[in-house]
Scaffold this motif. Structure first.
Motif, PDB file in Angstrom:
ATOM      1  N   SER A  50       0.900  -3.571  -1.022  1.00  0.00           N
ATOM      2  CA  SER A  50       1.272  -4.654  -1.932  1.00  0.00           C
ATOM      3  C   SER A  50       2.517  -4.298  -2.738  1.00  0.00           C
ATOM      4  O   SER A  50       3.422  -5.126  -2.903  1.00  0.00           O
ATOM      5  CB  SER A  50       0.098  -4.952  -2.863  1.00  0.00           C
ATOM      6  OG  SER A  50       0.440  -5.918  -3.808  1.00  0.00           O
ATOM      7  N   ALA A  51       2.582  -3.067  -3.246  1.00  0.00           N
ATOM      8  CA  ALA A  51       3.767  -2.631  -3.994  1.00  0.00           C
ATOM      9  C   ALA A  51       4.990  -2.609  -3.093  1.00  0.00           C
ATOM     10  O   ALA A  51       6.086  -3.010  -3.497  1.00  0.00           O
ATOM     11  CB  ALA A  51       3.529  -1.249  -4.606  1.00  0.00           C
ATOM     12  N   SER A  54       6.152  -6.127  -2.567  1.00  0.00           N
ATOM     13  CA  SER A  54       6.778  -6.639  -3.781  1.00  0.00           C
ATOM     14  C   SER A  54       8.222  -6.152  -3.912  1.00  0.00           C
ATOM     15  O   SER A  54       9.125  -6.931  -4.235  1.00  0.00           O
ATOM     16  CB  SER A  54       5.971  -6.217  -5.005  1.00  0.00           C
ATOM     17  OG  SER A  54       6.630  -6.584  -6.195  1.00  0.00           O
ATOM     18  N   ASP A  57      10.349  -7.836  -1.251  1.00  0.00           N
ATOM     19  CA  ASP A  57      10.598  -9.216  -1.667  1.00  0.00           C
ATOM     20  C   ASP A  57      11.676  -9.274  -2.750  1.00  0.00           C
ATOM     21  O   ASP A  57      12.539 -10.164  -2.742  1.00  0.00           O
ATOM     22  CB  ASP A  57       9.321  -9.870  -2.174  1.00  0.00           C
ATOM     23  CG  ASP A  57       8.319 -10.155  -1.068  1.00  0.00           C
ATOM     24  OD1 ASP A  57       8.702 -10.102   0.121  1.00  0.00           O
ATOM     25  OD2 ASP A  57       7.145 -10.424  -1.397  1.00  0.00           O
ATOM     26  N   ARG A  96       9.171  -7.905 -11.705  1.00  0.00           N
ATOM     27  CA  ARG A  96       7.757  -7.598 -11.486  1.00  0.00           C
ATOM     28  C   ARG A  96       7.421  -6.365 -12.324  1.00  0.00           C
ATOM     29  O   ARG A  96       8.183  -5.403 -12.345  1.00  0.00           O
ATOM     30  CB  ARG A  96       7.452  -7.277 -10.026  1.00  0.00           C
ATOM     31  CG  ARG A  96       7.573  -8.445  -9.091  1.00  0.00           C
ATOM     32  CD  ARG A  96       6.438  -9.451  -9.329  1.00  0.00           C
ATOM     33  NE  ARG A  96       6.544 -10.583  -8.457  1.00  0.00           N
ATOM     34  CZ  ARG A  96       7.219 -11.705  -8.721  1.00  0.00           C
ATOM     35  NH1 ARG A  96       7.859 -11.830  -9.850  1.00  0.00           N
ATOM     36  NH2 ARG A  96       7.255 -12.687  -7.865  1.00  0.00           N
ATOM     37  N   GLU A 100       1.225  -4.063 -12.049  1.00  0.00           N
ATOM     38  CA  GLU A 100       0.542  -4.965 -11.123  1.00  0.00           C
ATOM     39  C   GLU A 100      -0.157  -4.202 -10.003  1.00  0.00           C
ATOM     40  O   GLU A 100      -1.058  -4.734  -9.370  1.00  0.00           O
ATOM     41  CB  GLU A 100       1.522  -5.975 -10.533  1.00  0.00           C
ATOM     42  CG  GLU A 100       2.032  -6.975 -11.543  1.00  0.00           C
ATOM     43  CD  GLU A 100       3.008  -7.964 -10.944  1.00  0.00           C
ATOM     44  OE1 GLU A 100       3.253  -7.921  -9.734  1.00  0.00           O
ATOM     45  OE2 GLU A 100       3.532  -8.785 -11.715  1.00  0.00           O
ATOM     46  N   THR A 101       0.290  -2.974  -9.737  1.00  0.00           N
ATOM     47  CA  THR A 101      -0.320  -2.153  -8.694  1.00  0.00           C
ATOM     48  C   THR A 101      -0.658  -0.786  -9.291  1.00  0.00           C
ATOM     49  O   THR A 101       0.086   0.176  -9.114  1.00  0.00           O
ATOM     50  CB  THR A 101       0.615  -2.000  -7.481  1.00  0.00           C
ATOM     51  OG1 THR A 101       1.905  -1.600  -7.944  1.00  0.00           O
ATOM     52  CG2 THR A 101       0.729  -3.282  -6.705  1.00  0.00           C
TER      53      THR A 101
END
Length: 171
Positions: A50-51, A54, A57, A96, A100-101
């Motif tokens: 996920s990181a 991110s 992205d 971000r 978040e992670t």
């Protein structure tokens, strides 16, 4: 006078005995204790992926915005984790948070934390810049990821633990 109810021996007993219930609970507890490390690794691997997604992205966003706005856009990796921000001058276009992670660290391969995309979508190579980002988890035996950023604007994610020559995921 005490009244007792007697069970008819021709009818089977219904329900679960205490011994059967305890055996079931013990088997369930043993199964869960064996599966817990696997779940922990799966969650940690998901957080690393996920990181990684991110950051990729964010890099793609910064590259696209540089081309769309016809002006340089800078991508900056947070020094404290996998957070990032894309800026045009002093204006933050998108960001971000590293929180978040949780449990994932992001480090630069050369110590630089920023790179600038030119209006053509390429990386400004005139100064020191971010070239690789390595993502790792604090949980033992989890997968890591490395993000390579090339001068032409190509962004590639790979797995540094893979060594097979025919595996496209290797670095």
């Amino acid at each position: 006078m005490l009244i007792t109810h007697r069970r008819d021996p021709r009818r089977p007993a219904r329900g679960v005995t205490l011994i059967e219930l305890l055996i079931t609970l013990v088997v369930l507890a043993v199964s869960l204790s064996l599966a817990a490390p696997t779940f922990t690794q799966q969650i940690a691997n998901y957080r690393v992926r996920s990181a990684s997604a991110s950051i990729v992205d964010g890099l793609n966003f910064a590259r696209a915005e540089a081309a769309r706005r016809n002006t340089p856009v800078t991508f900056t990796l947070d020094a404290s984790g996998p957070g990032w921000k894309a800026q045009q001058g002093n204006d933050t276009l998108q960001s971000r948070a590293g929180g978040e992670t949780p449990g994932v660290s992001a480090t630069s391969g050369n110590g630089e934390l920023a790179l600038t995309f030119t209006p053509t979508g390429q990386v400004d190579t005139s100064a020191a810049r971010l070239t690789t980002v390595t993502l790792a988890s604090a949980v033992p035996r989890t997968d890591g990821r490395r993000i390579d950023i090339f001068g032409g604007g190509l962004i590639r994610v790979c797995d540094p633990t893979l060594t097979a020559a025919d595996d496209p995921r290797r670095c």
